[in-house]
Design an enzyme around this catalytic site. Sequence first.
Site: not given
Length: 274
Positions: A58, A16
């Site tokens: 992100h 991740h």
Amino acid sequence: MTTSAHRPASPAALAHRGFSREGAENTLDAFRAARDIGYEWIETDVNTTSDGVVLCFHDGTLDRVTGTTGSVSAMTWERISCERVAGVCGIPRLGDLLTQFPELKFNIDVKDEASVAALPRLLHELGATDRVRVTSFSESRRRRTLRRLRELTGEPVPTSSGKEGMRLLLACSWLGGPSWRIARRLAARWIEPFDTVQIPRRHRVRGGAELELVTPRFLDFAHRHGIAVHVWTVNETAEMAELLELGVDGIVTDRADLLAGLLEQRGQWPPPRV
């Protein structure tokens, strides 16, 4: 525990935002660390600058990870290239990531509107469409990104569901019967087909109770319809082991080291193609 009969020989392991215990997420150092552990798949996110540069980043703003303020979409690449994640690492362009790590594959979450056009163009220019899985929490962005990719390449691209597709699959798993075939046909205009669903194990509902989403019933239903199930974001070894025994097809984790160690104990590491 009741488990699914489905047992992937080599579950997908997704790092991740790469792997960094220091908080340097979505950086070349984090991607390199995951690669060095043996990862084949990296989960990352894209936002695009005001001058059309696709970044591995992100958030829509710089605030959380750089300590400065500002919207990514309102800044040029030249301006953003000066910033540092966790105080040490630069923000990478997706193009740099794809060229510097030709052996890696990327699960890409489309976070902003500008990336809907910029991401397909970049992937096509670099010939990288066979190394990615495209997804987004926004079904609209996911659908339009995938359709643009097909226009450019003439080929389908692996994809996981958006939020709406995940909810539809969950609802149909509870209803059973031919519900998925009917729902998929009725929703075809709004929900692009998907071969994978990426889902949290549980969902907190009103009142604080947690609803279990990844159940044997749900897994069996998804697998009967040819849909792989990846669970995010799992960071405890015991829970990783429970999910693997349950029969999930993949795990997304911040603790790439722990997942790799567990899979090695199970004789499932490194991935076959690494």
